[in-house]
Design a protein around this motif. Structure first.
Motif, short mmCIF file in Angstrom:
data_model
loop_
_atom_site.label_atom_id
_atom_site.label_comp_id
_atom_site.label_asym_id
_atom_site.label_seq_id
_atom_site.Cartn_x
_atom_site.Cartn_y
_atom_site.Cartn_z
N ASP A 152 0.83 -1.21 0.00
CA ASP A 152 0.00 0.00 0.00
C ASP A 152 0.86 1.26 0.00
O ASP A 152 1.85 1.35 0.74
CB ASP A 152 -0.91 0.02 1.23
N TYR A 170 -2.10 -6.79 -1.21
CA TYR A 170 -2.69 -5.47 -1.03
C TYR A 170 -1.72 -4.46 -1.65
O TYR A 170 -0.63 -4.24 -1.12
CB TYR A 170 -2.90 -5.16 0.45
N ARG A 172 -2.78 -1.10 -2.71
CA ARG A 172 -3.68 0.03 -2.84
C ARG A 172 -2.92 1.36 -2.84
O ARG A 172 -1.82 1.45 -2.31
CB ARG A 172 -4.69 0.02 -1.69
N ASP A 194 -6.13 -6.91 -4.06
CA ASP A 194 -6.75 -5.62 -3.79
C ASP A 194 -5.89 -4.53 -4.40
O ASP A 194 -4.79 -4.24 -3.92
CB ASP A 194 -6.91 -5.40 -2.28
N THR A 196 -7.13 -1.31 -5.09
CA THR A 196 -7.94 -0.11 -4.94
C THR A 196 -7.12 1.16 -5.17
O THR A 196 -5.99 1.28 -4.69
CB THR A 196 -8.55 -0.07 -3.52
N SER A 197 -7.73 2.09 -5.90
CA SER A 197 -7.18 3.43 -6.08
C SER A 197 -5.79 3.43 -6.70
O SER A 197 -4.81 3.83 -6.08
CB SER A 197 -7.16 4.18 -4.73
N ILE A 218 -10.48 -7.02 -6.15
CA ILE A 218 -10.92 -5.71 -5.70
C ILE A 218 -10.22 -4.65 -6.56
O ILE A 218 -9.01 -4.47 -6.47
CB ILE A 218 -10.59 -5.49 -4.21
N PRO A 220 -11.72 -1.17 -7.31
CA PRO A 220 -12.42 0.12 -7.38
C PRO A 220 -11.46 1.31 -7.51
O PRO A 220 -10.27 1.19 -7.21
CB PRO A 220 -13.18 0.18 -6.06
N GLU A 221 -12.02 2.42 -8.02
CA GLU A 221 -11.29 3.68 -8.13
C GLU A 221 -10.06 3.53 -9.04
O GLU A 221 -8.95 3.88 -8.67
CB GLU A 221 -10.87 4.19 -6.75
N ASN A 222 -10.31 3.00 -10.24
CA ASN A 222 -9.29 2.92 -11.26
C ASN A 222 -9.83 3.54 -12.56
O ASN A 222 -10.79 4.31 -12.52
CB ASN A 222 -8.84 1.47 -11.46
N ASP A 238 -15.28 -6.58 -7.26
CA ASP A 238 -15.59 -5.19 -6.94
C ASP A 238 -14.83 -4.31 -7.91
O ASP A 238 -13.61 -4.16 -7.81
CB ASP A 238 -15.19 -4.87 -5.49
N ASN A 242 -15.10 2.95 -11.94
CA ASN A 242 -14.24 2.84 -13.10
C ASN A 242 -14.95 3.50 -14.29
O ASN A 242 -15.84 4.34 -14.09
CB ASN A 242 -13.88 1.38 -13.38
#
Length: 343
Positions: A152, A170, A172, A194, A196-197, A218, A220-222, A238, A242
């Motif tokens: 992360d 992870y 992120r 994961d 995310t972002s 996972i 999201p936010e790409n 998830d 996007n």
């Protein structure tokens, strides 16, 4: 008479001698106590060498006997009050416990390394596997705890080389822009990814398909505009927030995913509901898309009015330009109506 006078005189002399004897005896006894007391106290310390009382790590075990320390104080009544948090549990094997009676030894430190500073690996072309930087072992860029890898907020621009035993990844809040076919090659135990972002705008069609244990993806936010093919082991997808249109989904993309339970595609650019949906699905989130119409067979089989889909209880269609009241025959098999506009 003279005899009587002599008797009184003798009596007074006897009383006076008794008083004087008592007065002399008291100091003598007190003096004996004072003399005997130091002797008794010295007997307690005769085994201590007070001239060389220098407590160091080398003589700690010799001066203080800690072998029976736990017998002197019982900590059992305090055990429920101790909060251990994330500390490792006490080992059950007595051989693994430290021996408090032995002399402490300073651990030997490994020799200093002369490795050069870490430099980012070059980003390969589309479809190429990401090569491991030369001389860079796994987990130098990330934190590895057991079979989990935490990357992360590490300013990554690519998926780093991962240990073959990796189960959870992870990564992120980075700057990863693409997922290539070789990024997860050989990771047969990988269960959760994961990402995310990040800045992911493209993923190779085989980036996830060959992962036999993958259950949670996972994303999201790409910036994805298409979804790659998914393995049949997937349970949760998830891909919220996007840029995925309906043309970015393969035809019948979710039909054969017999273990899929959570499909979250809200805040994208979908024009219709991606049917058919597997019977295992429990939660479908499609809010804030551009869905305007629906087929009667989207959720239920219009030819089988005895059908009941008990597990599909969570359908979100709010934030779409669709009037759900125009499709009354589309929900007869559901335990509850979808969330959305009925007008």
């Amino acid at each position: 008479t003279p005899a009587g006078c002599r008797m009184q005189t003798l009596a007074w002399l006897g009383i006076a001698s008794l008083c004087l004897g008592a007065a002399w005896a008291a100091p003598a006894k007190e003096e004996r106590r004072k003399v005997e007391k130091p002797k008794a106290d010295l007997a307690l310390y005769e085994n201590l060498d007070l001239d060389n009382y220098d407590l160091t790590l080398d003589n700690y075990g010799e001066i203080l006997d800690l072998s029976n320390y736990e017998e002197l104080y019982d900590y059992g009544d305090l055990a429920p009050k101790i909060e251990v948090g994330t500390l490792a549990p006490r080992p059950k094997d007595p051989a693994a416990l430290p021996n408090l009676g032995t002399t402490a030894e300073t651990p030997e430190l490994p020799p200093p390394t002369t490795a050069s500073p870490i430099r980012p690996a070059p980003v390969p072309a589309q479809g190429e596997a990401v090569p491991a930087p030369p001389g860079l072992p796994s987990c130098r860029l990330c934190l590895c705890i057991g079979t989990s890898v935490y990357c992360d907020d590490a300013d990554l621009e690519y998926i780093p080389p991962l240990p073959p035993e990796t189960t959870y990844l992870y990564a992120r809040f980075n700057r990863i822009g693409a997922i290539r076919a070789g990024d997860f090659m050989g990771l047969k135990k990988l269960k959760r990814i994961d990402l995310t972002s990040n800045f992911i705008s493209w993923a190779d069609a085989d980036a996830f398909r060959l992962l036999p244990s993958l259950q949670e993806l996972i994303l999201p936010e790409n910036r994805l505009t298409a979804l790659p093919e998914l393995p049949r082991s997937i349970v949760r997808l998830d891909a919220r927030l996007n840029r995925i249109p309906s043309t970015g989904l393969r035809p019948e993309a979710f039909r054969d995913l017999k273990q899929l339970e959570f499909l979250h595609l809200s805040d994208n650019q979908l024009e219709y509901i991606p049917a058919p949906l597997p019977e295992s699905l429990r939660s479908l989130h499609l809010q804030n898309n551009n869905i305007q119409t629906m087929h009667e067979d989207t959720f239920c089989d219009s030819q089988d009015h005895s059908q009941i889909r008990r597990v599909l209880e969570d359908i979100r269609l709010d934030g779409n330009p669709i009037n759900l009241s125009l499709f009354p025959n589309a929900y007869f098999c559901l335990p509850r109506l979808p969330t959305g506009h009925f007008f």
